[in-house]
Design an enzyme around this catalytic site. Structure first.
Site, PDB file in Angstrom:
ATOM      1  CB  SER A  14      -0.968   0.005   1.179  1.00 29.35           C
ATOM      2  OG  SER A  14      -0.302   0.334   2.370  1.00 29.35           O
ATOM      3  CB  SER A  15       4.397   1.851   0.315  1.00 23.28           C
ATOM      4  OG  SER A  15       5.436   2.730  -0.068  1.00 23.28           O
ATOM      5  N   PRO A  16       2.782   4.008  -2.041  1.00 21.76           N
ATOM      6  CG  PRO A  16       1.328   5.819  -2.252  1.00 21.76           C
ATOM      7  CD  PRO A  16       1.952   4.904  -1.235  1.00 21.76           C
ATOM      8  N   GLY A  18       6.812   2.914  -2.532  1.00 20.99           N
ATOM      9  CA  GLY A  18       7.277   1.541  -2.744  1.00 20.99           C
ATOM     10  C   GLY A  18       6.956   1.088  -4.166  1.00 20.99           C
ATOM     11  CE1 TYR A  19       3.303   0.947  -9.962  1.00 22.37           C
ATOM     12  CE2 TYR A  19       2.815   3.252  -9.461  1.00 22.37           C
ATOM     13  CZ  TYR A  19       2.908   2.212 -10.374  1.00 22.37           C
ATOM     14  OH  TYR A  19       2.600   2.436 -11.696  1.00 22.37           O
TER      15      TYR A  19
END
Lengths: 203, 203
Positions: A14-16, A18-19
């Site tokens: 759920s980490s942008p 991270g994406y």
């Protein structure tokens, strides 16, 4: 450390940021002859220990950070659309990735992880739903029954729990978090420093 | 917005990333024909509203961030030494800067602000002490009596309080925080994006 030691990449689904990291880290590593170990973690569990909260939940910072997600995506030329449901539980996504690694190998696990990230941050899929994870897997040719059962395996659940504990023991408190040659880097905005370390052997 | 509108630079004197920003922001602006308005703020007051804490005070993140201060300074080639006392109150430093702007003009106020930052993050001076601020001013030729009294003026104290409130009203929640042409940027690690905006007129 040998010159060929792997890069450890810790991320929460759920980490942008991270994406964003997930879209470039393998190419970054490859430019310097390195491989990447992908480690899904659960920030919710980590925040309980550190007393932190997801950045979108602080006043002022929350509004800013939504703007920054979209602007940083444009700046780095990464496809991005704001998810309707956020933050959201990521156990199913993390367990699916761990099961895929065990059953199908690292390469297909990473392909699945990238597809899950894209589903959330481009196609606005609710990846907290195991059924959605199974669909994403099916589109990659992963057997739906095997994935559905695999995510539920007690050994996989345990592996995720242990993985989060091991991550915290190494100091991981956010996403993305990268450890390479004994140096730890938090945030997609530290990737230029990671590249400098890989290039020069020091930073 | 006109092409020559000023860049608003909000900073707390106990913010290492604010210090890093202070070493480059005027040159960044000058490259694009802009000027910079320096706004000292008090993060302590802002954190009370937002429920945040200084990053060094969170478990795990605290250790990391000390390492990141030093490493980021090296990476950007900025002189830095870890202060003995940190975080520390920055009212005296902020008030001195505001008084200097009123009494001596913006240019000398910015020179004083840079010297205060350097005193804390290079020479390990306890800048929470008004007497140390006076010494820093004296080295720049600022009259000690005038500075000492100026910092204590009720109108200057009020100006700082109002300045912090106005900053929060504009969404400022951290340091450095830069607003230019209606876009807000938090963090020294967004300076590449600020440069892109100044270069291209959009981001």
């Amino acid at each position: 450390m040998t010159a060929t030691s792997a890069i450890d990449f810790y991320f929460d689904f759920s980490s942008p940021y991270g994406y964003f990291a997930s879209t470039v880290i393998d190419q970054l590593a490859a430019r310097h002859g390195r491989s990447v170990q992908w480690h899904p973690i659960l920030l919710g569990a980590i925040f309980k220990t550190t007393g932190m909260q997801p950045p979108v939940q602080y006043p002022l910072k929350g509004d800013y950070i939504w703007h920054d997600f979209a602007r940083s995506a444009r700046f780095h030329d990464i496809p991005y659309r704001r998810p309707s449901r956020f933050p959201l539980p990521t156990q199913a996504a993390a367990r699916a990735t761990l099961w895929a690694r065990e059953a199908l190998g690292s390469e297909r696990a990473v392909t699945l992880a990238r597809a899950i990230y894209r589903a959330l941050f481009v196609d606005d899929v609710d990846i907290s739903e195991p059924a959605e994870i199974v669909k994403i897997g099916a589109a990659l040719g992963i057997d739906s029954g095997a994935l559905e059962q695999g995510m539920q395996q007690p050994s996989i659940k345990e592996q995720l729990k242990t993985g989060v504990e091991q991550a915290m023991a190494r100091g991981v408190f956010g996403s993305p978090y990268v450890i390479v040659d004994g140096e730890s880097f938090w945030g997609f905005d530290r990737f230029a420093q990671i590249e400098a370390l890989l290039q020069n052997g020091k930073i």
